[in-house]
Design an enzyme around this catalytic site. Structure first.
Site, short mmCIF file in Angstrom:
data_model
loop_
_atom_site.label_atom_id
_atom_site.label_comp_id
_atom_site.label_asym_id
_atom_site.label_seq_id
_atom_site.Cartn_x
_atom_site.Cartn_y
_atom_site.Cartn_z
N HIS A 66 34.65 -33.23 15.42
CA HIS A 66 33.56 -33.40 14.42
C HIS A 66 34.13 -34.23 13.11
O HIS A 66 35.23 -34.58 12.97
CB HIS A 66 33.13 -32.06 13.81
CG HIS A 66 34.16 -31.10 13.04
ND1 HIS A 66 35.41 -30.98 13.62
CD2 HIS A 66 34.04 -30.87 11.82
CE1 HIS A 66 36.15 -30.18 12.72
NE2 HIS A 66 35.34 -30.13 11.68
N ASP A 70 39.42 -33.88 7.37
CA ASP A 70 40.66 -33.22 8.06
C ASP A 70 40.79 -33.57 9.30
O ASP A 70 41.84 -33.03 9.93
CB ASP A 70 40.74 -31.94 7.49
CG ASP A 70 39.82 -30.96 7.63
OD1 ASP A 70 38.43 -31.37 7.69
OD2 ASP A 70 39.97 -29.65 8.22
N ASP A 216 36.93 -25.81 14.23
CA ASP A 216 36.06 -25.34 13.01
C ASP A 216 34.73 -24.60 13.92
O ASP A 216 33.78 -25.42 14.27
CB ASP A 216 35.57 -26.24 12.06
CG ASP A 216 36.89 -26.75 11.25
OD1 ASP A 216 37.89 -26.79 12.04
OD2 ASP A 216 36.78 -27.26 10.20
#
EC number: 3.1.26.11
Length: 310
Positions: A66, A70, A216
């Site tokens: 995504h 980071d 995530d």
């Protein structure tokens, strides 16, 4: 004795949004027979590749889950390095379609000297999809749930054919044309009409190995149908249960929730990572996860985790 082919994961970065003095942002290299796949590419990825003595020339398939920084801010630097090293193989990037728009100006800046093509493959955020395959491995993406469209990745070895016992080839005078059928499960009929069962003629190949990357995401039990019985599972665990409300608000998971995914998926082993920089140690993460799923390890930058053949 036949040498086992490697299937192993090297953690390059295991921190969440903020790097720390001993943890880089998310990046991993999965080594499967003859292939090296880079999964996410946070800042510092190329430094870690050098430290772990991974050959840059081996990496030409990059998976970006995504578009939070980071997970991809190290990408343009890596591409520049690959170019400076004189590599010429096309680089394939599997990512949200917007990534091309974001980094194309930087690629254009390098274009006069760029010695390879950068080929983008957009991810599907609505349903699981096969995004790569060759003779040895296939890769699937599957949607997760976060504040930005995100996919997890499942890497699976292609099942090998059965191994024919060489002594039977001579004993039954098996024609070369029949060997292929036998390797795929067929019985063999001799010239006098006797049927030799496949189970007698062959031995089982090693069981295909698998790895799932779940970055995530909120706690999402439905993904366990996709990653069921995976050998090695990486699942984000940004927070411990003491911050469960904050995890829910930021659309992340706790260590306990990651372990519950591993339990439901009947995973062989769980690695948790993507730790919030607010934690000074990860001992509580490990304790919490192991209370639900015993075979859990906390990711450590530079560590390699192997999946053995069975």
């Amino acid at each position: 004795m036949k040498t086992e082919t490697p299937f192993e994961l090297t953690i390059l970065g295991s921190s969440s949004a903020l790097p720390t003095s001993d943890r880089y942002p998310t990046a991993q290299v999965l080594r499967v027979p003859g292939r090296f796949f880079l999964i996410d590419c946070g800042e510092g990825t190329q430094i870690q590749i050098r430290r772990q003595k991974i050959s840059f020339s081996k990496i030409n398939h990059i998976f970006i889950s995504h578009l939070h920084g980071d997970h991809f801010y190290g990408l343009i630097g890596l591409l520049s390095t690959l170019n400076l090293l004189g590599l010429k193989k096309d680089i394939h990037i599997y990512s949200p379609s917007e990534l091309k728009t974001l980094i194309q100006p930087q690629l254009d800046h390098l274009k006069a000297d760029l010695q390879f093509k950068v080929i983008f493959h957009p991810l599907n955020f609505k349903k699981p999809q096969k995004i790569y395959s060759d003779k040895k491995v296939e890769v699937f993406s599957f949607p997760l749930k976060h504040s930005s469209p995100v996919c997890g990745f499942l890497f699976k070895e292609i099942p090998k054919q059965r191994n024919i016992k060489k002594e039977f080839i001579k004993q039954y005078n098996i024609p070369v044309a029949e060997i292929k059928n036998i390797k795929t499960g067929a019985d063999f009929k001799t010239t006098d009409g006797k049927v030799i069962p496949n189970a007698e003629l062959t031995t089982l190949p090693p069981r295909p190995r698998s790895y799932a990357f779940c970055t995530d995401t909120v706690f999402l039990p439905e993904i366990t149908e996709i990653i069921q019985n995976v050998d090695l599972l990486y699942h984000e665990a940004t927070f411990t249960e003491s911050m469960k409300d904050w995890a829910k608000k930021t659309l992340h998971s706790t260590a306990k929730e990651a372990a519950e995914i591993a339990r439901l998926a009947k995973a062989g082993k769980l690695i948790i990572g993507h730790f919030s920089a607010r934690y000074k140690t990860v001992s509580e993460f490990k304790k919490e996860a192991k209370s639900v799923f015993e075979n859990t390890e906390t990711a450590t930058d530079g560590n390699t985790y192997k999946v053995e053949q069975h």
